[in-house]
Scaffold this active site. Structure first.
Site, PDB file in Angstrom:
ATOM      1  N   ASP A  61      25.782 142.560 -12.769  1.00 18.11           N
ATOM      2  CA  ASP A  61      24.350 142.839 -12.844  1.00 18.11           C
ATOM      3  C   ASP A  61      23.993 143.290 -14.250  1.00 18.11           C
ATOM      4  OD1 ASP A  61      21.638 144.142 -11.955  1.00 18.11           O
ATOM      5  OD2 ASP A  61      22.405 143.200 -10.138  1.00 18.11           O
ATOM      6  N   HIS A  95      18.628 148.140 -12.694  1.00 16.72           N
ATOM      7  CA  HIS A  95      18.816 147.278 -11.526  1.00 16.72           C
ATOM      8  C   HIS A  95      20.237 147.371 -10.994  1.00 16.72           C
ATOM      9  CE1 HIS A  95      19.074 143.434  -9.257  1.00 16.72           C
ATOM     10  NE2 HIS A  95      17.811 143.680  -9.000  1.00 16.72           N
ATOM     11  N   TYR A 210      25.444 127.428  -5.184  1.00 16.55           N
ATOM     12  CA  TYR A 210      26.761 126.826  -5.364  1.00 16.55           C
ATOM     13  C   TYR A 210      27.556 126.832  -4.052  1.00 16.55           C
ATOM     14  CZ  TYR A 210      26.013 127.257 -10.413  1.00 16.55           C
ATOM     15  OH  TYR A 210      25.517 127.160 -11.696  1.00 16.55           O
ATOM     16  N   SER A 261      17.487 140.994  -3.807  1.00 15.17           N
ATOM     17  CA  SER A 261      18.575 141.707  -4.473  1.00 15.17           C
ATOM     18  C   SER A 261      19.175 142.744  -3.533  1.00 15.17           C
ATOM     19  CB  SER A 261      18.062 142.405  -5.741  1.00 15.17           C
ATOM     20  OG  SER A 261      17.870 141.511  -6.790  1.00 15.17           O
TER      21      SER A 261
END
Length: 403
Positions: A61, A95, A210, A261
């Site tokens: 992060d 964050h 992905y 998040s």
């Protein structure tokens, strides 16, 4: 490819490329556990079976303030993959520190390894995705893939990615995909947030897109999708994503935030609970457990996947799963041969819904092409009529046409 932290934003903010965490009044440190999110994930019941002992969760992060009171010495920091020296700045790790606290709220006896690969929005050097494309610094451009490989080589069993790109022309980065496969092949479960573009253009995001990554949408107290949470077929499960109590670097306490998040970090904590109790489970097995014990396991939808995660139910179900060797073969190029028992490396769901912008462009070009074809046919038809008129005998009393 540059990733950014996922935060809930308005349509206007998305269009301008500007976002900010939505926060409420700061709460004291002892407010941990009083939010609705832990009960929604059945965490109190899960703690009777596991608290995450011995598991390291890599939070890739914006960095972590390891001395934050909420973290209580349970987080450490590895290398800064941006190769910068910003730890003393007032905005550093905002964050990332919040994400670390969400992980530890669910798995209080786990350890967090913080790896900085993206910048906080308050960072003067923050770049939008478009700006990062022109960044000549390969260290910055490759930060995410390098951090993933480092986490896999440093003993982390879970990687939490509350970050990603949201752009109509976001490239699929083959090296990032290989880095994730490398981690999966070493038994590391990779959790990524779905994104916060669901009330905007709902664009495809990476790294959640992905193969092998467990994609997590943000849910509300009712179990439905938070209106900002991105909707795509790679969403596997959902977790609370609104009014989540997370560590705040300004107040040294907690604030209420929202975004996918938070949902991703909370799910990473649940994964730590499972692996602490059953460490030999392969990444694919953990993903299957989260899905088939979620709130609607028989029905997948692109909004919330198989539903909201149930930590206690997943732990009970894990006891009935035959453990498989979690260290998968890694080939000469550093990529894993497969992700777990019964998986040949091919994602179970292939193809994503069309992005809005791409659909608009395709429609415009399609209409243009159709207009050209129709125009050509009309010209061809009028030319034939003209030739027929020229070939017709002149009408009595009228002179022949002159050119």
């Amino acid at each position: 490819m540059r990733a950014r932290a996922f935060r809930a934003v308005s349509r206007t903010a998305v269009a301008l490329g500007v976002a900010g965490a939505l926060v409420a009044v700061a709460a004291p440190v002892h407010a941990a556990g009083k939010g609705w999110e832990l009960d929604a994930l059945s965490v109190p019941a899960a703690h009777d079976l596991s608290e995450g002992d011995g598991i390291t969760v890599a939070v890739i992060d914006t960095g972590i303030r390891t001395n934050h009171p909420v973290l209580a010495g349970r987080a450490t920091e590895g290398p800064d993959f941006l190769s910068e020296n910003d730890k003393k700045e007032s905005w550093y790790g905002g964050h990332g520190t919040s994400m670390a606290s969400n992980v530890l709220d669910v798995a209080p006896k786990a350890k967090v390894l913080g790896l900085r690969a993206i910048r906080d929005r308050e960072d003067p050097d923050y770049q939008t995705w478009e700006q990062s494309l022109a960044n000549p610094n390969p260290q910055s451009a490759h930060a995410l893939r390098n951090a993933i490989r480092y986490a896999a080589d440093s003993g982390a069993r879970v990687i939490s990615l509350s970050l990603g790109t949201e752009n109509a022309f976001t490239p699929y980065d083959e090296e990032e995909a290989k880095a994730i496969q490398y981690a999966l092949a070493k038994g590391v479960v990779v959790i990524a947030s779905a994104g916060n573009d669901g009330d905007g253009e709902n664009l495809v995001a990476y790294p959640v897109g992905y193969p092998g990554v467990i994609g997590v949408a943000a849910s509300t107290p009712s179990g439905g999708r938070a209106d900002f949470s991105t909707v795509h077929s790679y969403v596997d499960v959902a977790a609370p994503g609104v009014d989540i109590w997370g560590a705040d670097i300004k107040s040294k306490g907690r604030v209420s935030e929202q975004g996918s998040s938070q949902a991703g970090a909370l799910t990473a904590g649940v994964t730590a609970l499972i692996l602490a109790k059953y460490p030999k489970l392969a990444p694919r097995q953990v993903g299957d457990l989260l899905q088939r014990t979620a709130s609607h396991p028989q029905r997948h939808d692109p909004k919330t996947g198989y539903g909201v995660v149930d930590a206690a139910k997943a732990l009970r179900a894990a006891g009935k799963v035959k453990p498989a060797p979690y260290v998968m073969p890694v080939n000469a190029k550093g990529a894993g041969a497969h992700f777990g028992p019964g998986d040949d490396g091919t994602p179970r769901r292939v193809g994503q819904p069309l992005d809005v912008l791409l659909l608009v462009f395709a429609g415009v070009f399609g209409l243009f092409a159709a207009g050209m074809i129709i125009g050509g046919l009309l010209l061809l038809r009028s030319g034939r009529r003209a030739r027929r008129r020229l070939a017709s005998p002149p009408v009595a009393g009228m002179p022949p046409r002159q050119w």
